[in-house]
Motif scaffolding. Structure first.
Motif, PDB file in Angstrom:
ATOM      1  N   SER A 268      64.472 -21.239  53.026  1.00  0.00           N
ATOM      2  CA  SER A 268      65.111 -20.820  51.835  1.00  0.00           C
ATOM      3  C   SER A 268      66.749 -21.249  51.914  1.00  0.00           C
ATOM      4  O   SER A 268      67.132 -21.836  50.862  1.00  0.00           O
ATOM      5  CB  SER A 268      65.068 -19.377  51.671  1.00  0.00           C
ATOM      6  OG  SER A 268      65.811 -18.676  52.626  1.00  0.00           O
ATOM      7  N   SER A 269      67.291 -21.202  52.822  1.00  0.00           N
ATOM      8  CA  SER A 269      68.765 -21.614  52.742  1.00  0.00           C
ATOM      9  C   SER A 269      69.001 -22.989  52.834  1.00  0.00           C
ATOM     10  O   SER A 269      69.860 -23.377  52.121  1.00  0.00           O
ATOM     11  CB  SER A 269      69.380 -20.897  54.055  1.00  0.00           C
ATOM     12  OG  SER A 269      69.025 -21.562  55.252  1.00  0.00           O
ATOM     13  N   SER A 272      67.479 -24.372  49.215  1.00  0.00           N
ATOM     14  CA  SER A 272      68.296 -23.837  48.051  1.00  0.00           C
ATOM     15  C   SER A 272      69.678 -24.680  47.619  1.00  0.00           C
ATOM     16  O   SER A 272      70.211 -24.831  46.605  1.00  0.00           O
ATOM     17  CB  SER A 272      68.852 -22.319  48.292  1.00  0.00           C
ATOM     18  OG  SER A 272      69.858 -22.125  49.310  1.00  0.00           O
TER      19      SER A 272
END
Length: 280
Positions: A268-269, A272
């Motif tokens: 996710s990091s 994104s």
């Protein structure tokens, strides 16, 4: 060139392999299809080439439905599988039987590739070493001049000099009207070769981004001490290999293996920060 929408596929109803996978692949690119063993890389390639069929969703390749296995499409696809069998014939016989299926087959190019790969063409194909066989089918596949070239784990079984030959050949094989997809779990073998990364994980496309986009947004650096801004860190010889936000637009070289590990551990990091086609 290839449009996949909401593709669902499974061999076992209790455990779907893909859930609503969507992506768009264009000509003029070399795509690296990455993922852990069992992520579905080979199965996705087989769906694209019409060797297996999706349970639902749509898939269009060069304007055709690959499930119909139409000759007009098949003559434009060269599929180089991970597992293969070569008959007990010499190259000349193999070419005379198989080359006519491809209208733009380039015999001179095949000769050049076999010479570069140092293939003993007077030897029967079945009697060659595994590495020689692998290089032979790669050479034949490229010589078809197909518009879509699919390679499933092409560097498996190749020694270090052969991998160097492979990278040299692939660097010059790309044309504007061709699309090449290379699937591998040996991500380091694709360094400086592909221009776009597609990463499969947990039944979906975890990430799809160009190399330029990745290096514009992220900085890959080896350091003695880890900065608090590092997004991902791996300890290496003489320091740490890190990925951080490229706030100052510095130039750095993509470390494919480091990036692969980073996405899988901190999906996710990482995603994104990239302008990706990310399907939840």
């Amino acid at each position: 060139m290839i449009t996949i929408k909401n593709l669902n596929f499974n061999y076992n109803k209790a455990k779907p392999l893909f859930k609503d996978v969507s992506m768009q692949l264009e000509e003029g690119h070399i795509y690296g299809l990455l993922g852990k063993n069992g992520a579905g890389k080979s199965t996705l390639l087989k769906n694209i080439s019409g060797l297996v069929y999706p349970w639902s969703g749509s898939l269009e390749v060069l304007g055709y439905d690959p499930r119909k296995r139409e000759p007009a499409l098949l003559r434009q696809i060269s599929f180089i599988p991970e597992e293969f069998h070569l008959p007990s014939v010499r190259s000349s016989s193999y070419v005379s039987v198989n080359a006519p299926f491809y209208p733009y087959f380039d015999h001179q190019y095949l000769h050049e590739l076999l010479t570069e790969f140092e293939i003993p063409v007077q030897q029967k194909l079945s009697e060659m070493s595994y590495g020689q066989k692998k290089k032979y089918i790669i050479a034949f596949g490229l010589a078809t001049k197909a518009r879509l070239i699919i390679m499933d784990e092409p560097t498996n079984g190749l020694d270090i000099p052969s991998k160097a030959q492979f990278r040299k050949i692939m660097a010059s094989a790309m044309t504007d009207d061709c699309c090449i997809i290379i699937s591998t779990h040996q991500v380091r073998d694709l360094d400086n070769l592909i221009d776009t990364v597609i990463l499969l994980d947990e039944q979906k496309v975890a990430l799809s981004a160009s190399i330029e986009e990745i290096t514009n947004r992220l900085m890959f650096k080896k350091v003695k001490e880890v900065d608090s801004n590092a997004l991902y860190v791996e300890e290496g010889l003489g320091g740490f290999n890190t990925i951080a936000i490229n706030s100052n637009q510095e130039d750095s070289r993509l470390d494919m293996e480091l990036f692969f590990n980073a996405v899988l551990s901190k999906k996710s990091s990482i995603t994104s920060l990239l302008n990706t086609t990310h399907h939840e």
